[in-house]
Design a protein around this motif. Structure first.
Motif, PDB file in Angstrom:
ATOM      1  N   PHE A 222      38.249  -0.763 -42.969  1.00  0.00           N
ATOM      2  CA  PHE A 222      37.949  -1.607 -44.126  1.00  0.00           C
ATOM      3  C   PHE A 222      37.865  -3.082 -43.716  1.00  0.00           C
ATOM      4  CE2 PHE A 222      38.973   2.197 -46.464  1.00  0.00           C
ATOM      5  CZ  PHE A 222      38.192   2.091 -47.611  1.00  0.00           C
ATOM      6  N   ALA A 223      38.700  -3.491 -42.772  1.00  0.00           N
ATOM      7  CA  ALA A 223      38.630  -4.875 -42.298  1.00  0.00           C
ATOM      8  C   ALA A 223      37.286  -5.141 -41.625  1.00  0.00           C
ATOM      9  CB  ALA A 223      39.779  -5.155 -41.333  1.00  0.00           C
ATOM     10  N   SER A 224      36.789  -4.175 -40.848  1.00  0.00           N
ATOM     11  CA  SER A 224      35.507  -4.362 -40.163  1.00  0.00           C
ATOM     12  C   SER A 224      34.349  -4.466 -41.141  1.00  0.00           C
ATOM     13  CB  SER A 224      35.267  -3.213 -39.182  1.00  0.00           C
ATOM     14  OG  SER A 224      34.972  -1.997 -39.865  1.00  0.00           O
ATOM     15  N   LEU A 225      34.526  -3.888 -42.320  1.00  0.00           N
ATOM     16  CA  LEU A 225      33.491  -3.937 -43.358  1.00  0.00           C
ATOM     17  C   LEU A 225      33.712  -5.070 -44.349  1.00  0.00           C
ATOM     18  CD1 LEU A 225      33.306  -0.091 -44.085  1.00  0.00           C
ATOM     19  CD2 LEU A 225      31.596  -1.454 -42.874  1.00  0.00           C
ATOM     20  N   ASN A 226      34.757  -5.876 -44.092  1.00  0.00           N
ATOM     21  CA  ASN A 226      35.106  -6.987 -44.982  1.00  0.00           C
ATOM     22  C   ASN A 226      35.331  -6.517 -46.411  1.00  0.00           C
ATOM     23  OD1 ASN A 226      34.911  -9.101 -42.991  1.00  0.00           O
ATOM     24  ND2 ASN A 226      32.693  -8.874 -43.093  1.00  0.00           N
ATOM     25  N   ARG A 227      36.064  -5.419 -46.538  1.00  0.00           N
ATOM     26  CA  ARG A 227      36.376  -4.858 -47.851  1.00  0.00           C
ATOM     27  C   ARG A 227      37.888  -4.823 -48.036  1.00  0.00           C
ATOM     28  NH1 ARG A 227      32.299  -0.309 -49.980  1.00  0.00           N
ATOM     29  NH2 ARG A 227      30.348  -1.049 -49.066  1.00  0.00           N
ATOM     30  N   GLN A 228      38.324  -5.170 -49.243  1.00  0.00           N
ATOM     31  CA  GLN A 228      39.727  -5.104 -49.613  1.00  0.00           C
ATOM     32  C   GLN A 228      39.921  -3.889 -50.517  1.00  0.00           C
ATOM     33  OE1 GLN A 228      42.218  -7.072 -48.542  1.00  0.00           O
ATOM     34  NE2 GLN A 228      40.846  -8.318 -47.284  1.00  0.00           N
ATOM     35  N   PRO A 229      40.391  -2.780 -49.968  1.00  0.00           N
ATOM     36  CA  PRO A 229      40.451  -1.560 -50.770  1.00  0.00           C
ATOM     37  C   PRO A 229      41.638  -1.521 -51.713  1.00  0.00           C
ATOM     38  CG  PRO A 229      41.364  -1.138 -48.608  1.00  0.00           C
ATOM     39  CD  PRO A 229      40.843  -2.558 -48.577  1.00  0.00           C
ATOM     40  N   ALA A 230      41.464  -0.811 -52.802  1.00  0.00           N
ATOM     41  CA  ALA A 230      42.591  -0.444 -53.659  1.00  0.00           C
ATOM     42  C   ALA A 230      43.228   0.800 -53.048  1.00  0.00           C
ATOM     43  CB  ALA A 230      42.106  -0.144 -55.070  1.00  0.00           C
ATOM     44  N   THR A 231      44.547   0.896 -53.131  1.00  0.00           N
ATOM     45  CA  THR A 231      45.247   2.038 -52.542  1.00  0.00           C
ATOM     46  C   THR A 231      46.038   2.779 -53.614  1.00  0.00           C
ATOM     47  OG1 THR A 231      47.149   0.651 -51.945  1.00  0.00           O
ATOM     48  CG2 THR A 231      45.425   0.959 -50.276  1.00  0.00           C
ATOM     49  N   THR A 232      45.961   4.100 -53.555  1.00  0.00           N
ATOM     50  CA  THR A 232      46.726   4.957 -54.456  1.00  0.00           C
ATOM     51  C   THR A 232      47.222   6.167 -53.665  1.00  0.00           C
ATOM     52  OG1 THR A 232      44.672   6.079 -55.109  1.00  0.00           O
ATOM     53  CG2 THR A 232      45.481   4.315 -56.552  1.00  0.00           C
TER      54      THR A 232
ATOM     55  N   GLY B  24      48.601  14.053 -49.699  1.00  0.00           N
ATOM     56  CA  GLY B  24      48.711  14.061 -48.239  1.00  0.00           C
ATOM     57  C   GLY B  24      48.872  12.701 -47.615  1.00  0.00           C
ATOM     58  N   GLY B  25      48.863  11.628 -48.423  1.00  0.00           N
ATOM     59  CA  GLY B  25      48.947  10.290 -47.843  1.00  0.00           C
ATOM     60  C   GLY B  25      48.516   9.218 -48.826  1.00  0.00           C
ATOM     61  N   ILE B  26      47.652   8.308 -48.363  1.00  0.00           N
ATOM     62  CA  ILE B  26      47.196   7.177 -49.169  1.00  0.00           C
ATOM     63  C   ILE B  26      45.674   7.206 -49.283  1.00  0.00           C
ATOM     64  CG2 ILE B  26      47.131   4.666 -49.407  1.00  0.00           C
ATOM     65  CD1 ILE B  26      49.898   5.797 -49.730  1.00  0.00           C
ATOM     66  N   ARG B  27      45.192   6.999 -50.500  1.00  0.00           N
ATOM     67  CA  ARG B  27      43.754   6.934 -50.757  1.00  0.00           C
ATOM     68  C   ARG B  27      43.328   5.468 -50.789  1.00  0.00           C
ATOM     69  NH1 ARG B  27      40.850   6.262 -55.648  1.00  0.00           N
ATOM     70  NH2 ARG B  27      38.838   7.363 -55.750  1.00  0.00           N
ATOM     71  N   TYR B  28      42.339   5.122 -49.956  1.00  0.00           N
ATOM     72  CA  TYR B  28      41.786   3.771 -49.891  1.00  0.00           C
ATOM     73  C   TYR B  28      40.393   3.813 -50.512  1.00  0.00           C
ATOM     74  CZ  TYR B  28      45.388   2.590 -46.411  1.00  0.00           C
ATOM     75  OH  TYR B  28      46.575   2.367 -45.754  1.00  0.00           O
TER      76      TYR B  28
ATOM     77  N   THR C  29      35.377   5.686 -49.958  1.00  0.00           N
ATOM     78  CA  THR C  29      36.723   6.201 -50.181  1.00  0.00           C
ATOM     79  C   THR C  29      37.190   6.882 -48.900  1.00  0.00           C
ATOM     80  OG1 THR C  29      36.273   6.613 -52.522  1.00  0.00           O
ATOM     81  CG2 THR C  29      38.170   7.743 -51.554  1.00  0.00           C
ATOM     82  N   VAL C  30      38.404   6.574 -48.472  1.00  0.00           N
ATOM     83  CA  VAL C  30      38.975   7.246 -47.305  1.00  0.00           C
ATOM     84  C   VAL C  30      40.359   7.771 -47.673  1.00  0.00           C
ATOM     85  CG1 VAL C  30      39.687   7.060 -44.895  1.00  0.00           C
ATOM     86  CG2 VAL C  30      37.684   5.780 -45.699  1.00  0.00           C
ATOM     87  N   PHE C  31      40.567   9.043 -47.410  1.00  0.00           N
ATOM     88  CA  PHE C  31      41.867   9.666 -47.619  1.00  0.00           C
ATOM     89  C   PHE C  31      42.638   9.629 -46.306  1.00  0.00           C
ATOM     90  CE2 PHE C  31      39.272  11.333 -51.001  1.00  0.00           C
ATOM     91  CZ  PHE C  31      40.138  11.397 -52.089  1.00  0.00           C
ATOM     92  N   GLN C  32      43.640   8.758 -46.249  1.00  0.00           N
ATOM     93  CA  GLN C  32      44.475   8.678 -45.050  1.00  0.00           C
ATOM     94  C   GLN C  32      45.598   9.698 -45.167  1.00  0.00           C
ATOM     95  OE1 GLN C  32      47.928   7.154 -45.066  1.00  0.00           O
ATOM     96  NE2 GLN C  32      48.055   8.111 -43.032  1.00  0.00           N
ATOM     97  N   GLY C  33      45.758  10.521 -44.116  1.00  0.00           N
ATOM     98  CA  GLY C  33      46.812  11.521 -44.135  1.00  0.00           C
ATOM     99  C   GLY C  33      46.319  12.837 -43.569  1.00  0.00           C
ATOM    100  N   ASP C  34      46.953  13.909 -43.987  1.00  0.00           N
ATOM    101  CA  ASP C  34      46.684  15.249 -43.463  1.00  0.00           C
ATOM    102  C   ASP C  34      45.464  15.856 -44.152  1.00  0.00           C
ATOM    103  OD1 ASP C  34      46.682  17.884 -42.640  1.00  0.00           O
ATOM    104  OD2 ASP C  34      48.803  18.235 -43.056  1.00  0.00           O
TER     105      ASP C  34
END
Length: 215
Positions: free
Chosen positions: A76-86, A90-94, A100-105
């Motif tokens: 997200f930093a490389s794309l100059n985007r400030q994501p909302a996180t929820t 399995g982890g954190i949704r950005y 949208t990226v699902f961080q986790g398993d």
């Protein structure tokens, strides 16, 4: 594989799998997926690939899944985007706009989490997994995406010459995993050892890059 293995790779910046450019084979064969503007592309184990920015520029919605929190924040930093996180199970949704990226398993991700998917792009996910995990992974992807068309890039070499990852996955392995659910069309097979000196240093005498279209 143990998740800690990949966390350590990202922590130590051992990112030989990360390309410093958009993958030329994605640019060459993306049209084979017959996508339209606004369609959704799912990228499993996406890391911080520049391919995501390319897909967004083409007008597609992108959903990724990635184990490493560092990879996701770097993306997200490389794309100059400030994501909302929820949180998700399995982890954190950005999320920011059409990304949208699902961080986790990834194995905890469910079809209802990502909703409809028009295509799947697997460049470094299947080959990151040992043989013992690939069948479970393939079944999970088909359940997640309702067997959406897939552009798959793999590496193929003599597994006795080098331990993975990346692991060797050729046409035979792809057929074993997907033939009962997809029509598999090989699009390209090219020897790339001359352009990959690190693989030569690891003992390989030949390595091929394959592209498959699964429909």
């Amino acid at each position: 594989m143990n998740p800690e293995f990949w966390h350590q790779k990202w922590h130590n910046s051992e990112l030989g799998f990360h390309l410093s450019q958009v993958h030329p084979l994605l640019q060459r064969y993306l049209g084979e997926l017959s996508l339209k503007a606004g369609h959704t592309v799912f990228l499993p184990l996406c890391g911080k690939t520049l391919d995501i920015g390319y897909l967004l520029e083409q007008g597609y919605r992108v959903i990724g899944a990635e184990l490493s929190e560092k990879a996701v924040t770097d993306l997200f930093a490389s794309l100059n985007r400030q994501p909302a996180t929820t949180p998700w199970q399995g982890g954190i949704r950005y999320q920011h706009g059409d990304l949208t990226v699902f961080q986790g398993d990834i194995f905890l991700l469910q079809a209802e989490d990502i909703e409809a998917t028009d295509a799947l792009y697997d460049r470094a996910a299947l080959i990151a997994l040992p043989d013992t995990m690939r069948e479970r992974y393939a079944r999970h992807l088909m359940a997640l995406t309702d067997k959406a068309p897939q552009l798959l890039i793999t590496l193929e070499y003599d597994q006795q010459q080098m331990d993975g990852p990346p692991f060797s996955v050729g046409k035979k392995q792809v057929k074993n995993l997907y033939e009962s659910h997809y029509r598999i069309a090989p699009l390209s097979r090219k020897m790339i050892l001359d352009h990959e000196p690190l693989f030569r240093e690891r003992g390989l005498t030949a390595i091929y890059e394959n592209v498959f279209l699964l429909t």
